[in-house]
Scaffold this motif. Structure first.
Motif, PDB file in Angstrom:
ATOM      1  N   THR A 105      45.948  41.352  40.675  1.00  0.00           N
ATOM      2  CA  THR A 105      44.543  41.687  40.908  1.00  0.00           C
ATOM      3  C   THR A 105      43.736  40.399  40.993  1.00  0.00           C
ATOM      4  O   THR A 105      44.086  39.392  40.365  1.00  0.00           O
ATOM      5  N   THR A 106      42.684  40.424  41.780  1.00  0.00           N
ATOM      6  CA  THR A 106      41.849  39.233  41.962  1.00  0.00           C
ATOM      7  C   THR A 106      40.857  39.096  40.818  1.00  0.00           C
ATOM      8  O   THR A 106      40.233  40.070  40.393  1.00  0.00           O
ATOM      9  N   VAL A 107      40.709  37.859  40.333  1.00  0.00           N
ATOM     10  CA  VAL A 107      39.747  37.567  39.267  1.00  0.00           C
ATOM     11  C   VAL A 107      38.994  36.281  39.617  1.00  0.00           C
ATOM     12  O   VAL A 107      39.520  35.414  40.318  1.00  0.00           O
ATOM     13  N   TYR A 109      36.966  33.002  37.852  1.00  0.00           N
ATOM     14  CA  TYR A 109      36.822  32.274  36.594  1.00  0.00           C
ATOM     15  C   TYR A 109      35.687  31.268  36.681  1.00  0.00           C
ATOM     16  O   TYR A 109      35.447  30.659  37.733  1.00  0.00           O
ATOM     17  N   ARG A 115      29.754  33.338  32.458  1.00  0.00           N
ATOM     18  CA  ARG A 115      30.318  34.548  33.058  1.00  0.00           C
ATOM     19  C   ARG A 115      29.254  35.432  33.717  1.00  0.00           C
ATOM     20  O   ARG A 115      29.537  36.105  34.706  1.00  0.00           O
ATOM     21  N   HIS A 174      45.366  37.719  38.739  1.00  0.00           N
ATOM     22  CA  HIS A 174      45.848  38.080  37.401  1.00  0.00           C
ATOM     23  C   HIS A 174      47.211  38.747  37.539  1.00  0.00           C
ATOM     24  O   HIS A 174      47.401  39.575  38.425  1.00  0.00           O
ATOM     25  N   GLN A 192      36.645  34.720  32.361  1.00  0.00           N
ATOM     26  CA  GLN A 192      36.474  35.523  33.559  1.00  0.00           C
ATOM     27  C   GLN A 192      35.009  35.852  33.776  1.00  0.00           C
ATOM     28  O   GLN A 192      34.265  36.094  32.827  1.00  0.00           O
ATOM     29  N   TYR A 195      31.915  39.878  37.376  1.00  0.00           N
ATOM     30  CA  TYR A 195      32.311  40.584  38.600  1.00  0.00           C
ATOM     31  C   TYR A 195      33.819  40.637  38.762  1.00  0.00           C
ATOM     32  O   TYR A 195      34.518  39.632  38.665  1.00  0.00           O
ATOM     33  N   HIS A 196      34.338  41.851  39.014  1.00  0.00           N
ATOM     34  CA  HIS A 196      35.747  42.073  39.325  1.00  0.00           C
ATOM     35  C   HIS A 196      35.837  42.892  40.601  1.00  0.00           C
ATOM     36  O   HIS A 196      35.267  43.986  40.663  1.00  0.00           O
ATOM     37  N   GLY A 198      38.297  44.605  41.666  1.00  0.00           N
ATOM     38  CA  GLY A 198      39.011  45.849  41.416  1.00  0.00           C
ATOM     39  C   GLY A 198      40.096  46.156  42.431  1.00  0.00           C
ATOM     40  O   GLY A 198      40.473  47.315  42.624  1.00  0.00           O
TER      41      GLY A 198
END
Length: 242
Positions: A105-107, A109, A115, A174, A192, A195-196, A198
């Protein structure tokens, strides 16, 4: 090409397969592939080794720079790639087995305390993002011309740039990026962003469409499915994601 080669010469009952050794390329991408004491190790290395064992396909693994590896795959000079995400451009010359073997999954940082700076996708337009050249993250981010992107060759360079304040945000996957953050001692410095995206990013054992290895796509797919079903891929992953 780095002169580091890991060859698996495995006995097989499939004489037609055993007659040829296929070259599978990869790049340095811990914990999926990395050099340790002159040997190539990692999650993807062990998965390819197990595919070789279960299918009877003789494989040697060779490390290349990413851009060169793509050219070699397109020309059929390398038979496969140990880990690759799908995109339309690559599908011209890479055959993807039906079964991916890993989901990322995209994260995003940032430095500790920042954050809240990235709460929505629109915040990326203001801040810009450090990325690894040639990587696929998610759409529309991959091809969004309005986001200022600072490109590097390796993920460790992103971590170093974020630490020095040369970029304010970096993107990764991730659990791969967390493993590198921990490995290089940045756990207490980064966190992190809010914003995620998803999204899920599927990782495949890719096959050059110009290689005879592509004719064994169904056999490779069956092996990967069996490895997922019997829990071996999860077991391998746990060794490298402690």
């Amino acid at each position: 090409m780095k002169l580091i080669v890991l060859a698996y010469l495995l006995s097989t009952f499939f004489s037609s397969v055993h007659a040829k050794t296929y070259t599978v390329g990869l790049v340095d991408w811990p914990p999926f592939a990395y050099v340790d004491n002159q040997s190539i190790r990692g999650i993807s290395v062990e998965i390819v080794q197990e595919v070789s064992k279960r299918t009877g396909i003789t494989i040697k693994i060779v490390e290349f720079p990413w851009a060169r590896l793509m050219v070699l795959l397109e020309g059929g000079k390398v038979d496969g790639i140990a880990f690759v995400a799908k995109n339309k451009e690559r599908e011209r010359y890479i055959l993807y087995p039906e079964e991916p073997y890993y989901t990322l999954t995209t994260v995003f940082y940032v430095r500790k305390g920042d954050r809240d700076q990235v709460q929505t996708y629109n915040d990326l337009y203001r801040l810009g993002v450090g990325v690894v050249r040639g990587s696929e993250y998610f759409d529309p981010f991959n091809n969004d011309p309005k986001i200022t992107k600072t490109e590097v060759v390796k993920e460790i360079q992103l971590l170093q740039m974020l630490d020095k304040g040369r970029v304010g945000v970096i993107v990764g996957t991730h659990p791969q990026v967390e493993a590198q953050i921990a490995q290089h001692g940045f756990t207490e410095k980064f966190e992190q962003a809010v914003y995620h995206p998803g999204n899920d990013a599927q990782i495949y054992f890719g096959l050059s469409r110009k290689s005879a290895l592509a004719s064994y796509e169904s056999r490779i797919t069956e092996a990967i499915r069996a490895m997922k079903k019997d829990g071996l891929i999860q077991k391998i992953s746990k060794k490298y994601l402690k």
